[in-house]
Design a protein around this motif. Structure first.
Motif: not given
Ligand code: ZN
Length: 447
Positions: A374, A358-359, A356, A376
């Motif tokens: 994901c 982003q995270c 991912c 998140c």
């Molecule tokens: Zn994520």
């Protein structure tokens, strides 16, 4: 740099065409005779002593040299020897358990048709036995044997007209020329390997970078530091590849026990390979053209072989290996990039496809068809995301905000922008017709 010119040739008269056909036919006949002697020894048939290299090719060379010319007779025999050496090499790799690159049992070199059904018209001309003149009216001249010369009351050098402009008209050295009749579109074709000066290479316009994610459903997903994203769709191609593979399997199951193959099967193999090579070649050129325009000087390719071994099922692996011929494809990418002065680095680091952006999680993400989600809150195109993550890992400069990805489809001739180009993955996912279509195609084949 080693490069290859491929072009269409046309005889200048009916007489010339007949002569050319006779030359190609006699070359195929010689190939078949040499191959027969070797195959009988390979199969240990009564009356054929020794191994394949004991076959008496000298006598055959003598028999054909008046028609073909001594140098062409030698080249045809040499080419058959190379085919046998290639076969033995593959066979060794197939039986070597630590080597997973050869998944199908290789076959001994085949025959070039037969006298009754017609031979496959094909020959090979030594580098010193032909000349090419490039210009407004490009010409190819090849030497022919004395018997053909007399039969057609000819000067002994057959002149052929070359259609079109080659990629590499300026070269330092020319190699052995392949010349054949292409039945699928009734034309004579030639392929000329050449050595080109390194000065022919282009200079990158800037120092941008790009990363590639290679797969089967999407052949290439690419992200650049200028914020461009390209997606080359492979579903149609892969489907047709699979269709041909099934047809080959069906024909193989009908073969009699003592037969390896048939002319029809070999023709299907050739067709399958040619189609794939054509699409790959065009893809490399289309992509490098775009990257060059964006000022890219460095391209990163993920170490896909490792990925396949650990993440994909054995069955998918085998199919994908065959389809993509990864090693060859990487070589082709490197080779094309070289012309544009673009460097390529193959990095075999951890897989980025499930990460991912982003995270950073790799175990919480899920991939459904082309979409990576994901918990998140991230949702994006899985392959494009992977190429973006891969790019970020390999560059210290910030990657610019992404433009909408451009999608390309193969139409048998070109990669052109797909009508789906301006949909986001989210839009696609909620469009029922697209979901249906993806569902069909992806079954059993998707990563
Ligand atoms: Zn994520």
């Amino acid at each position: 740099m080693k490069r290859t010119n491929t072009f269409t040739v046309r005889p200048l008269s009916d007489n010339g065409e007949q002569l050319l056909r006779d030359l190609l036919d006699a070359s195929a006949a010689l190939w078949n005779e040499v191959n027969y002697l070797r195959l009988m020894r390979y199969n240990d048939k009564d009356g054929f002593k020794g191994d394949v290299w004991d076959a008496d090719t000298g006598t055959l060379e003598g028999k054909y040299k008046d028609v073909l010319g001594a140098s062409t007779a030698q080249q045809v025999i040499r080419k058959n020897s190379e085919a046998w050496r290639g076969f033995f090499r593959l066979k060794e790799q197939f039986h070597d358990e630590s080597n997973t690159s050869v998944t199908e049992h290789p076959e001994p070199p085949g025959f070039r048709g037969n006298e009754v059904d017609g031979r496959q018209l094909k020959t090979v001309i030594r580098n010193t036995s032909y000349t090419v003149e490039w210009g407004d009216r490009s010409r190819l001249e090849i030497l022919v044997g004395s018997e053909l010369k007399d039969r057609y009351d000819h000067i002994g050098r057959l002149r052929l007209e070359i259609a079109g402009v080659p990629n590499w008209p300026d070269y330092e050295k020319q190699g052995r020329l392949d010349l054949w009749y292409d039945e699928t579109d009734s034309t004579f074709r030639a392929s000329q390997p050449v050595t080109v000066s390194d000065n022919a290479r282009a200079t990158p316009l800037a120092e941008e970078k790009a990363a590639l994610d290679i797969g089967a459903n999407n052949l290439i997903a690419c992200t650049t530091t200028t914020g461009e994203q390209y997606l080359y769709e492979g579903r149609n191609l892969f489907d047709r590849f699979r269709e041909t593979t099934r047809e080959i399997a069906r024909l193989q199951s009908k073969l009699e026990d003592d037969r390896y193959s048939s002319e029809r099967i070999r023709r299907l193999y050739r067709k399958r390979t040619r189609r794939r090579d054509h699409a790959q070649e065009a893809l490399c050129r289309d992509l490098m053209d775009r990257l060059y325009d964006k000022g890219v000087s460095m391209v990163y390719i993920g170490g896909l072989i490792d990925v396949l071994e650990t993440h994909w099922s054995v069955e998918t692996n085998a199919k994908t290996y065959n389809f993509w011929a990864f090693k060859k494809f990487t070589e082709r990418l490197v080779c094309t990039a070289e012309e544009y002065g673009i460097s390529v680095e193959v990095r075999s680091e951890a897989w980025t496809s499930q990460e991912c952006p982003q995270c950073g999680s790799t175990d919480r993400t899920t991939r459904h068809q082309d979409t990576l989600t994901c918990p998140c809150g991230f949702e994006g195109h899985a392959d494009l995301t992977a190429s973006e993550t891969f790019l970020e890992r390999n560059t210290s400069e910030p990657v610019r905000p992404m433009a909408r990805p451009v999608r390309f489809e193969w139409d048998d001739h070109d990669w052109s922008e797909s009508p789906r180009s301006h949909e986001s993955p989210k839009e696609q996912r909620t469009d029922p017709s697209t979901v249906h279509c993806d569902g069909n195609v992806a079954s059993g084949e998707s990563a």
